[in-house]
Scaffold this active site. Structure first.
Site, short mmCIF file in Angstrom:
data_model
loop_
_atom_site.label_atom_id
_atom_site.label_comp_id
_atom_site.label_asym_id
_atom_site.label_seq_id
_atom_site.Cartn_x
_atom_site.Cartn_y
_atom_site.Cartn_z
N GLU A 1 0.85 -1.19 0.00
CA GLU A 1 0.00 0.00 0.00
C GLU A 1 0.89 1.25 0.00
O GLU A 1 1.93 1.26 0.67
CB GLU A 1 -0.83 -0.04 1.29
CG GLU A 1 -1.65 1.19 1.62
CD GLU A 1 -2.27 1.11 3.03
OE1 GLU A 1 -1.66 0.48 3.94
OE2 GLU A 1 -3.36 1.66 3.21
N CYS B 1 -4.89 -3.16 2.61
CA CYS B 1 -4.63 -3.18 4.04
C CYS B 1 -5.86 -3.42 4.90
O CYS B 1 -6.32 -4.54 5.03
CB CYS B 1 -3.90 -1.90 4.47
SG CYS B 1 -3.19 -2.11 6.12
N LYS C 1 -9.23 2.15 -1.87
CA LYS C 1 -9.48 1.57 -0.54
C LYS C 1 -10.82 2.05 0.03
O LYS C 1 -11.09 3.26 0.10
CB LYS C 1 -8.33 1.97 0.38
CG LYS C 1 -8.37 1.35 1.77
CD LYS C 1 -7.08 1.72 2.50
CE LYS C 1 -6.96 1.17 3.88
NZ LYS C 1 -5.68 1.53 4.51
#
Ligand code: CDT
Length: 611
Positions: free
Chosen positions: A47, A183, A127
């Site tokens: 990330e 993540c 995300k």
């Protein structure tokens, strides 16, 4: 033929705030070359790979903050193109995370899947589950995670995608199906299931996970840093293993790790995990390191076809709470002591101002199951109704499509069709009626099935004509009905009288079309005819139009356009479903004192319970 892909995760060690982008990019390129020398076909990077993990800092200088974001086309931008050029040159696919600033100045925590042979981005993900806070913790030495401050939640959903050129195509399976998350997304079963429901075979996840960060984790400040790190890695592996198993897919995770600026620790633990939940490869350091494994995608099949065969085993009627509620709503307490939240929620009285009282619903616990009963034998009409309904349904309402079996006729154009279809449909519906909370008869008429079911069943029942007229009475002063055939004009006029609504009716006008001609004739022609009929009804005083056939459901928008926004167009299917859902929520049943008493018991006494 086996579908084996060699996949690598490029774990990246410490990147300090003072490190130049040039040096970092060179490190990433070296990792890419290393992975390719080991035979990797796909390499996953972490990330926000190109810089230190900046959301841990509070920036006051806008320009400095902006310097951590990538602008424009990431594959050609000055600061990033080097690694994409290298991937193309080496013929290796790559998934890499970065902080994205869009042309309209939105900011996302994103990653892309770059396809080397095509030389372009195959898929992008932003995300969705942003962790942390908008404001930093008050403690000056706290480790912050200000992702909610710097990024917007992703708007691209969890989209699985096929990747060409990695394996040979087989008759059984197409190209490999990949999905990406970033993540914190990996801790949420919802992310995985969205991808799992698209048949994902490989999930790629880059991450930056702190070890010792007690404020952020909500753990004790006394925790031993080593223990904290072990626990962070344990949780990382726990979710990767569990969700790879429950979605029968491979997962690859790549850490940004090490001690940034000699102060901020990020854990390692990059892994490649199989669909059985077991680790196949894992990193041994907290530095730049390649892990690699051959992933045989056919190993996903046992899980996908047996234990996690979603089509056979999932029970969506019990899952509506998952998409209708975010926070926790506990069951009411049994003890008398009010909980803190109950005390907080009591009306607050502000001096000189009487608050407007309000009530709102609590958790949805039970799905309302409505059987849409198409009494003719034409299945595409049932399906068209379901499709049209779908976007209007709340999460706690499921509508099931029933199409009458033969000898029901394929269209209902007269009394004979009406009675024949009612008998065929009722025979099939009554034995299964217990499974539904309400019934909508999807024939625009005073269809015989409506009264049959009202007598036989206790659950609420309505036909689409009556439902559309109830809605029309609420919304306007005079309604007009767009009928199909000449003949239906007369039967519908009679039905309007039967409902006692003739004094509110501006007219019933037909399109001189058969029910099945709505589908078989060119769409343009049908819509033009219906539009003209609608306009004539409006000229005659109608301010609400109803569509006089279940087969007209998909034509609502075109009629609305023809008559303009001041006229309402009611589709009886939609009106009926929402009317019934309301009655179900109110806990209503059919009244059995008068005309809808069942005659079943009497039939039984007469030994005539044979239908
Ligand atoms: N980068 C990132 O998403 N990190 C989070 C930190 C934990 S937030 C409580 C993670 O899930 O690893």
């Amino acid at each position: 033929m086996a579908r084996i892909i060699r996949i690598a995760a490029a774990q990246v060690g410490a990147i300090h705030r003072k490190d130049t982008r040039r040096d970092t990019l060179s490190r990433l390129i070296r990792l890419l070359e290393d992975a390719v020398s080991k035979g990797a076909q796909v390499v996953l990077f972490p990330e926000c790979t190109f810089t230190t993990f900046f959301p841990r800092h509070l920036f006051t200088d806008e320009a400095e903050l902006d310097s951590f974001f990538e602008h424009g086309d990431i594959t050609t931008a000055d600061t990033t193109h080097g690694i994409f050029d290298k991937a193309k040159e080496l013929g290796v696919d790559m998934c890499i995370g970065f902080a994205e600033a869009t042309d309209d100045d939105e900011h996302y925590n994103a990653c892309v899947y770059y396809h080397a042979k095509m030389g372009s981005i195959l898929s992008k993900y932003r995300k969705i589950h942003l962790p942390g806070d908008v404001e930093p913790f008050p403690e000056p030495d706290a480790v912050n995670q200000l992702e909610k401050r710097y990024f917007k939640p992703g708007n691209l959903g969890f989209k699985a995608f096929r990747v060409p050129d990695l394996t040979d195509a087989t008759a059984d399976s197409g190209e490999p199906i990949f999905g990406m998350m970033i993540c914190n997304d990996r801790r949420w079963a919802e992310s995985w299931r969205c991808l799992g429901l698209q048949g994902v075979e490989v999930v790629l996840t880059g991450y930056n996970t702190p070890g010792w960060a007690p404020q952020m984790w909500g753990s004790s400040g006394d925790q031993d840093p080593k223990e904290a790190r072990e626990e962070a890695i344990f949780h990382h592996k726990l979710v990767m293993k569990a969700h790879s198993y429950t979605n029968a897919c491979f997962s690859v995770s790549a850490a940004r790790c090490g001690l940034d600026d000699g102060k901020y620790d990020l854990v390692g633990g990059s892994t490649i995990i199989g669909p059985n939940g077991k680790i196949i490869a894992e990193s041994k350091t907290e530095e730049d390191e390649i892990i690699i494994a051959d992933c045989d995608l056919d190993l996903c099949s046992p899980g996908k076809k047996r234990t996690f065969d979603f089509g056979r085993h999932r029970r969506v009627e019990h899952y509506s709470i998952l998409t209708s509620q975010t926070g926790v709503i506990e069951p009411p307490r049994l003890s008398k002591i009010s909980s803190k939240s109950e005390v907080r929620n009591r009306d607050v009285h502000i001096t000189g101002f009487t608050p407007i009282k309000s009530v709102s619903g609590t958790a949805i616990t039970k799905t309302i199951r409505i059987l849409l009963c198409n009494p003719n034998a034409t299945e595409f009409m049932t399906n068209a109704c379901l499709e049209m309904l779908k976007p209007t349904l709340p999460a706690d309402v499921s509508v099931y499509g029933f199409t009458a079996p033969k000898p029901a006729p394929s269209a209902i154009e007269g009394n004979f069709d009406n009675i024949m279809s009612a008998a065929a449909a009722a025979r099939a519906i009554v034995p299964i009626a217990n499974g539904y909370d309400a019934f909508l008869v999807a024939c625009y008429s005073d269809h015989a099935l409506i009264k049959m079911l009202r007598e036989e069943l206790n659950q609420p029942i309505i036909g689409i004509m009556e439902a559309s007229l109830l809605a029309a009475r609420t919304l306007g002063g005079r309604f007009g009905i767009i009928a199909t055939s000449r003949r239906s004009k007369f039967t519908l006029e009679d039905s309007v009288k039967h409902y006692g609504l003739d004094s509110f009716c501006a007219g019933v006008k037909d399109c001189d079309l058969g029910v099945l001609e709505l589908e078989s004739k060119p769409e343009k022609e049908v819509l033009a005819i219906m539009g003209d009929v609608g306009k004539k009804l409006v000229e005659d005083g109608a301010d609400v139009l109803t569509l006089g056939c279940a087969g007209m459901t998909s034509m609502k928008a075109a009629i609305e356009e023809a008559v303009g926004a001041d006229v309402q167009v009611v589709d009886g299917v939609m009106a009926g479903v929402h009317h019934l859902a309301g009655l179900c929520r109110m806990g209503m049943k059919m009244a059995k004192k008068g005309m809808y008493q069942s005659s079943a018991a009497q039939r039984k006494i007469r030994a005539q319970d044979w239908y």
